[in-house]
Design an enzyme around this catalytic site. Structure first.
Site, PDB file in Angstrom:
ATOM      1  CG  ASP A 157      -2.064   1.035   1.007  1.00 17.73           C
ATOM      2  OD1 ASP A 157      -2.984   0.717   0.237  1.00 17.73           O
ATOM      3  OD2 ASP A 157      -1.999   2.135   1.576  1.00 17.73           O
ATOM      4  CD  GLN A 158       2.903   5.283  -3.512  1.00 15.41           C
ATOM      5  OE1 GLN A 158       2.110   5.573  -4.398  1.00 15.41           O
ATOM      6  NE2 GLN A 158       4.187   5.093  -3.756  1.00 15.41           N
TER       7      GLN A 158
END
Length: 198
Positions: free
Chosen positions: A75-76
């Site tokens: 995830d970012q």
């Protein structure tokens, strides 16, 4: 035969990074309710970095409970002036986002977690600082016209591997992390466990 490698993401950028590195993998989307997790964590005083880390783990563990092998969750998050920003949903929102970021630095927190048998076995969170140049309104309009819906695929409304590179004055951090998947430590982990040739 080595255990399969599974990417718990439908991200085109992450798929391209693994494919480009020659990693054989399958895709299984986790279906984690990301908005609910973000709301809960931020409500408890969590940071944008915490959100990226927690979501990467949840995605990996959820798929890993039902499938053998090494499950990669990633995830970012984008942090700007202390706030967390989600992906823009329209080109108009992307225009507003880029005007907000123009001429200033922001951070990308990119988390990757590998799970096996329903348990996380490895993680990395890389933080990169990107400073946009003070581009003109005319440049911004040309950029959005060229990118169109592709600008909506990342939290920052840019593809660094594409025309988005022209938005920047300075970039500090790992290129692969900016694309959404810190790669070198991940490859090392997969080699150590025999999932990739050493």
């Amino acid at each position: 035969m080595s255990a399969p490698i599974i990417l718990a993401s439908k991200s085109a950028a992450r798929t391209a990074v693994l494919t480009g590195a020659g990693v054989p993998f399958e895709i299984h989307v986790s279906g984690v309710d990301e908005d609910a997790v973000k709301t809960a964590l931020l409500g408890q005083g969590g940071t944008p970095r915490d959100v990226a880390d927690a979501l990467a783990e949840l995605k990996a563990v959820k798929i890993s409970r039902g499938r053998p092998g090494f499950v990669i969750g990633a995830d970012q998050t984008l942090e700007f002036e202390g706030g967390l920003y989600d992906k823009a949903e329209t080109v108009e929102a992307a225009r507003d986002r880029l005007k907000l970021l123009r001429g200033k630095p922001h951070k990308l927190h990119s988390a990757v977690v590998v799970a096996r048998d329903g348990q996380p076995i490895w993680r990395e969170v890389a933080t990169c600082t990107l400073t946009m140049r003070d581009f003109s309104d005319a440049f911004l309009e040309d950029y959005l016209a060229a990118e169109g819906a592709d600008a909506l695929g990342s939290v920052g409304c840019y593809r660094l591997e594409g025309p988005g590179a022209q938005l920047f004055f300075r970039i500090e951090g790992d290129y692969f992390a900016i694309l959404g998947l810190p790669l070198l430590g991940l490859l090392d982990l997969l080699r150590k466990h025999g999932a990739l040739a050493a």
